[in-house]
Design a protein around this motif. Sequence first.
Motif, short mmCIF file in Angstrom:
data_model
loop_
_atom_site.label_atom_id
_atom_site.label_comp_id
_atom_site.label_asym_id
_atom_site.label_seq_id
_atom_site.Cartn_x
_atom_site.Cartn_y
_atom_site.Cartn_z
N ARG A 6 -3.09 -44.82 60.81
CA ARG A 6 -2.79 -43.95 59.67
C ARG A 6 -1.44 -43.26 59.84
O ARG A 6 -0.69 -43.10 58.86
CB ARG A 6 -3.91 -42.91 59.52
N GLU A 50 -0.42 -42.25 56.21
CA GLU A 50 -1.63 -41.83 55.52
C GLU A 50 -2.17 -40.54 56.14
O GLU A 50 -1.90 -40.25 57.31
CB GLU A 50 -2.69 -42.93 55.62
N VAL A 60 -4.56 -37.93 58.01
CA VAL A 60 -5.43 -38.09 59.16
C VAL A 60 -6.39 -36.92 59.24
O VAL A 60 -5.98 -35.76 59.15
CB VAL A 60 -4.62 -38.17 60.48
N THR A 77 -11.35 -40.71 60.67
CA THR A 77 -11.19 -41.60 61.82
C THR A 77 -12.54 -41.91 62.48
O THR A 77 -12.70 -42.97 63.08
CB THR A 77 -10.24 -41.00 62.86
#
Length: 270
Positions: free
Chosen positions: A99, A104, A106, A111
């Motif tokens: 990411r 992107e 996080v 995750t």
Amino acid sequence: ETMPEAEAKQGASPFVAPIYIIREVPFDAPYSWLAAGWRDMWRVPRVSLAYGAIFAVTGLVLAVGLTQVGLLSLIIVLAAGFILVGPLLAAGLYETSRRLEKGEPVSLASTLRAGFYGGGQLAHMGLLLMLIYLAWVEIALLLFMLFLGPQPMPPLGAFVSNLLLTPRGLGLLIVGTGVGMALAATVFAISAVAVPLLMVERVDVVTAALTSIRACRKNPKAMALWAALIAGAMLFGFVMLFFGLVIMFPLIGHATWHAFRDLVERGDGS
């Protein structure tokens, strides 16, 4: 080394099987992977250190539990086993680095869902690693009985003394270390880049494992150095009563993603 597009698309299987190009990297490439992993870790310290803390607390809980039942000597076996299943437990860290690479957002929650990627193939890899881990525990207990006889597990201090100061203990230490290193080398070879690959490509676990083996065979010196650095980092974490894992586990996890990106390229160049 690319597979023809028609061949890649044939069949009803939801997985494609492109031939992945393995890049040749310099011997000291693992140091650059660690540097990149270090940068990732401190870009999102809350997420990274949370993974490290979860890993460390799990180790501490196991140690306390073994102490309560008088089996703390098994902590040596379990600590070695952590290394066997570590590649899968770090899946969220690979996703974090992915990411960050893509720009992107996080978060810990996003995750943690990384284990659901890969069309179920990550579960197959997890099952394989868990079977190897259980085999290691059984082998370790069998070696204990073969070398020291059918006796109760001694306290940790007495067990370490036996290992270092008696002929039978030294035999157990040498043989056990050899078996453990062989299993660890096997796990490293099949998982060095397999778990990150399964997360980003729709491939089966066999293809991922074979790709990982190819990466090790094409870069034996660099991958041997990488394996030694991983083992050293994890050993440091355990010696520091698991607290060192708060840093070492996420560092190795992030670095593994960069190792994957450096070593593996799809036949179409992506």
